[in-house]
Design an enzyme around this catalytic site. Structure first.
Site, PDB file in Angstrom:
ATOM      1  N   GLU A   1     -14.285 -63.891 -18.459  1.00 20.80           N
ATOM      2  CA  GLU A   1     -13.832 -63.055 -18.360  1.00 20.80           C
ATOM      3  C   GLU A   1     -14.457 -62.772 -16.931  1.00 20.80           C
ATOM      4  OE1 GLU A   1     -14.569 -61.379 -22.210  1.00 20.80           O
ATOM      5  OE2 GLU A   1     -13.286 -62.594 -23.671  1.00 20.80           O
TER       6      GLU A   1
ATOM      7  N   LYS B   1     -19.475 -58.589 -25.845  1.00 23.68           N
ATOM      8  CA  LYS B   1     -18.520 -57.984 -24.494  1.00 23.68           C
ATOM      9  C   LYS B   1     -18.740 -56.067 -24.485  1.00 23.68           C
ATOM     10  CE  LYS B   1     -15.799 -61.754 -25.845  1.00 23.68           C
ATOM     11  NZ  LYS B   1     -14.711 -62.542 -25.592  1.00 23.68           N
TER      12      LYS B   1
ATOM     13  N   GLY C   1     -11.178 -65.839 -27.624  1.00 22.43           N
ATOM     14  CA  GLY C   1      -9.987 -64.407 -28.155  1.00 22.43           C
ATOM     15  C   GLY C   1      -8.782 -64.739 -28.802  1.00 22.43           C
TER      16      GLY C   1
ATOM     17  N   SER D   1     -13.233 -68.483 -30.361  1.00 21.80           N
ATOM     18  CA  SER D   1     -13.150 -68.557 -31.611  1.00 21.80           C
ATOM     19  C   SER D   1     -13.971 -69.273 -32.616  1.00 21.80           C
ATOM     20  CB  SER D   1     -11.542 -68.349 -31.982  1.00 21.80           C
ATOM     21  OG  SER D   1     -10.256 -68.027 -30.738  1.00 21.80           O
TER      22      SER D   1
ATOM     23  N   GLU E   1     -17.637 -72.805 -23.138  1.00 19.98           N
ATOM     24  CA  GLU E   1     -16.246 -72.433 -24.050  1.00 19.98           C
ATOM     25  C   GLU E   1     -15.313 -72.803 -23.173  1.00 19.98           C
ATOM     26  OE1 GLU E   1     -17.735 -68.179 -25.302  1.00 19.98           O
ATOM     27  OE2 GLU E   1     -18.232 -68.166 -23.750  1.00 19.98           O
TER      28      GLU E   1
ATOM     29  N   ASN F   1     -21.466 -62.512 -28.495  1.00 21.34           N
ATOM     30  CA  ASN F   1     -21.595 -61.884 -27.474  1.00 21.34           C
ATOM     31  C   ASN F   1     -20.665 -60.422 -27.515  1.00 21.34           C
ATOM     32  OD1 ASN F   1     -20.384 -61.124 -25.136  1.00 21.34           O
ATOM     33  ND2 ASN F   1     -19.299 -62.875 -24.817  1.00 21.34           N
TER      34      ASN F   1
ATOM     35  N   HIS G   1     -19.476 -66.231 -17.734  1.00 22.73           N
ATOM     36  CA  HIS G   1     -18.789 -65.870 -18.422  1.00 22.73           C
ATOM     37  C   HIS G   1     -17.318 -66.114 -17.648  1.00 22.73           C
ATOM     38  CE1 HIS G   1     -16.302 -64.532 -22.048  1.00 22.73           C
ATOM     39  NE2 HIS G   1     -17.182 -64.664 -23.280  1.00 22.73           N
TER      40      HIS G   1
HETATM   41  C1  PEP Z   1     -16.886 -64.983 -26.200  1.00 30.57           C
HETATM   42  O1  PEP Z   1     -16.074 -64.575 -26.301  1.00 30.57           O
HETATM   43  O2  PEP Z   1     -17.596 -65.538 -25.514  1.00 30.57           O
HETATM   44  C2  PEP Z   1     -16.200 -66.481 -27.599  1.00 30.57           C
HETATM   45  C3  PEP Z   1     -16.543 -66.470 -27.512  1.00 30.57           C
HETATM   46  O3  PEP Z   1     -15.134 -65.177 -28.191  1.00 30.57           O
HETATM   47  P1  PEP Z   1     -14.469 -65.417 -29.073  1.00 30.57           P
HETATM   48  O4  PEP Z   1     -15.646 -65.613 -29.845  1.00 30.57           O
HETATM   49  O5  PEP Z   1     -13.892 -64.381 -29.321  1.00 30.57           O
HETATM   50  O6  PEP Z   1     -13.831 -66.311 -29.002  1.00 30.57           O
END
Ligand code: PEP
Length: 259
Positions: free
Chosen positions: A102, A10, A179, A219, A173, A8, A100
């Site tokens: 976000e 973003k 993040g 992460s 998630e 992803n 997601h």
């Molecule tokens: C994400 O945006 O779906 C995500 C898992 O980000 P990160 O791996 O940076 O935590």
């Protein structure tokens, strides 16, 4: 085969930088043609059609797939700035992330909006990566499973078991891990993934649940991917930050290939 690793991106990368990154990932996959993980990247929407054209030219037997990061809840109409699931399909895109955190937190996407988007995307023939996950306060209150159950039940409420089977992948998630550098432990991930699989079994059938890919996101990086993917119900990852560096993303794909 349940294994999927999805990047992803973003709102990162200019178009040429992204093209370079995509080429490096495609080349890395071509060098490991026997890998059994399905690999996707989700670049920013304005680049998707061009990148899809570029990928059509590659001759490698190991395909790199494209996903959008979201789509509209509506179909065609007077919705300035929106792009529909049908438009994505017509531009050669087969997958879309929906729900997601976000989008939920930053753009007001409620469970109801997520459900509309999922239904539209599936009707358009896309495969949906449905994101779900709890905030830290829910986990601290011991309510993480009830929260995730509510998100999934609502998102899939308009779909038949066959549509779920053919068009839906779940990405768990935990919001506190996205993040932040803080990853769920492999045990925490396994516990939630097993719970989600039982839930899918109840909504559909045990056979459909058995084949449903359930990805972990938050992460995930080369240093922890192997441990996470070793869990029986963790079928791969949705990768944010580490998907922006070809070497790191390919190392995560390799960890999945070896799982
Ligand atoms: C994400 O945006 O779906 C995500 C898992 O980000 P990160 O791996 O940076 O935590």
């Amino acid at each position: 085969m349940r294994k999927i690793v999805a990047g992803n991106w973003k709102s990162q990368k200019l178009m040429d930088e992204g093209l370079e990154l995509m080429r490096a990932i495609a080349e890395g996959l071509a060098n490991h043609p026997d890998g059994d993980t399905t690999v996707l990247i989700s670049p920013p929407a304005p680049y998707l059609a061009l990148y899809a054209n570029e990928l059509r030219k590659t001759t490698s037997s190991r395909k790199l797939n494209l996903s959008a990061q979201q789509c509209a809840a509506q179909g065609f109409g007077a919705f300035t700035g929106e792009f529909t699931a049908e438009m994505l399909k017509s531009a050669g895109i087969q997958h879309v992330l929906i729900g997601h955190s976000e989008r939920r937190d930053g753009f007001g996407e409620s469970n109801e909006v997520v459900q509309k988007k999922v239904t539209r995307a599936v009707s358009a023939g896309l495969k949906v990566i449905l994101c779900c996950g709890e905030h830290l306060d829910r986990r601290q209150a011991g309510e993480e499973e009830a929260w995730v159950e509510g998100q999934i039940q609502s998102a899939l409420s308009d779909l038949s078991p066959e549509q779920i089977q053919n068009h839906v992948v779940i990405a768990y998630e935990p919001v506190w891990a996205i993040g932040t550098g803080e990853t769920a432990t492999a045990q925490q991930a396994q516990q939630m993934h097993a719970f989600i699989r039982r839930l899918i079994s109840n909504i559909t059938t045990p056979e459909i649940a058995k084949h449903m890919p359930i990805l972990y996101g938050g992460s995930c990086k080369p240093s922890n991917a192997q441990e996470l993917f070793a869990e029986p119900d963790v079928d791969g990852g949705l990768i944010g930050g580490a998907s922006l560096v070809a070497e790191d993303f390919l190392a995560i794909v390799a960890a999945s290939d070896q799982a």
